[in-house]
Scaffold this motif. Structure first.
Motif: not given
Length: 278
Positions: A245-260
């Motif tokens: 059960f989760s809350a506040e999951l981020q949104s990510v733009s289509a041009d965002a580079a993958p995080g590491v």
């Protein structure tokens, strides 16, 4: 590169779960997750507000397939054409929650994922918890991620990288939400967990109280993930399937580079201890 996020956005709609005790499992989802129960040809259909689970009898327990909904038939055909062009077989699928024309694909290790257009079943009352993502463990992480990204069009949002430099976890999105699918590298090929996204921290509290009243203990959390930055906790159902059960999951733009992210407990739970897969 064209992706599902930009071309044919999809959201996790429902799960088809196999069980050795389908009536017991159905009762759990009816009583704990506010699902209406109906008998279908293959077992039970459990439907709640923005969540649904098909439960069918089987000799072993597990996930038969995860089903993603697309906006309309045009988007579904775009996805089918993409998969076919990359040599992926699209098997016609009859599913009571999808319109005619739905299909399923199998990844290189045999996991099945379904895609379709929702029948538009009416919303039901109940506590907020939208079925949002599903996660697996795999022994062949690189090959599996390549299948979902290159052949189906998922996008990588974040990777967790070990000290040796290889990825150990990959989070993938099919629309603007941080992930609707993820894979952990492990010693087994199995369903890891599935997740329900709530509206806020108070909903996390209320779901925790609900499971506590039913004497179902939290086995991981509460905490906050690094990738996705979401609040969470996890419990298990009578078959041992893990629910988050989760809350506040981020949104990510289509041009965002993958995080590491570095591999470690603080990446999986910035508040403290974590469940580390092996």
């Amino acid at each position: 590169m064209m992706t599902m996020q930009t071309e044919s956005p999809a959201q996790l709609d429902h799960l088809c779960v196999e069980s050795t005790q389908p009536a017991v499992l159905a009762r759990f989802y009816r009583d704990l997750l506010d699902c209406d129960e109906s008998v279908v040809e293959q077992g039970f259909l459990m439907r709640g507000p923005r969540r649904a689970v098909l439960i069918r009898p089987a000799p072993t327990c597990g996930l038969a397939y995860a089903a993603y909904r697309l906006r309309d038939g045009n988007d579904l055909e775009k996805l089918r054409s993409r998969a076919t062009a990359h040599g992926v077989a699209c098997e016609p699928l009859h599913d009571p929650l999808f319109e005619q024309g739905a299909f399923a694909v199998a990844d290189p290790q045999g996991r099945r994922t379904a895609f379709g257009v929702s029948c538009g079943t009416p919303a039901r009352r109940g506590a907020p918890a939208r079925l949002q993502h599903t996660v697996y463990q795999t022994t062949e992480l690189e090959q599996i991620v390549r299948f979902y990204v290159e052949k189906l069009g998922f996008s990588i949002s974040d990777e967790v990288v070990s000290e040796s430099g290889g990825a150990s976890v990959v989070f993938m999105r099919s629309d603007d939400e941080h992930h609707s699918l993820a894979f952990f590298k492990g010693s087994r090929n199995e369903w890891d967990h599935h997740c329900y996204e709530t509206n806020e921290w108070n909903d996390i509290r209320d779901w925790g109280d609900r499971f506590a009243a039913a004497q179902i203990p939290i086995f991981f959390g509460p905490g906050r993930h690094g990738p996705g930055n979401n609040l969470f906790f996890m419990v298990t159902d009578p078959d041992g399937n893990r629910l988050e059960f989760s809350a506040e999951l981020q949104s990510v733009s289509a041009d965002a580079a993958p995080g590491v992210w570095p591999e470690g407990e603080r990446t999986l739970n910035s508040w403290g201890r974590a469940w580390m897969r092996s």
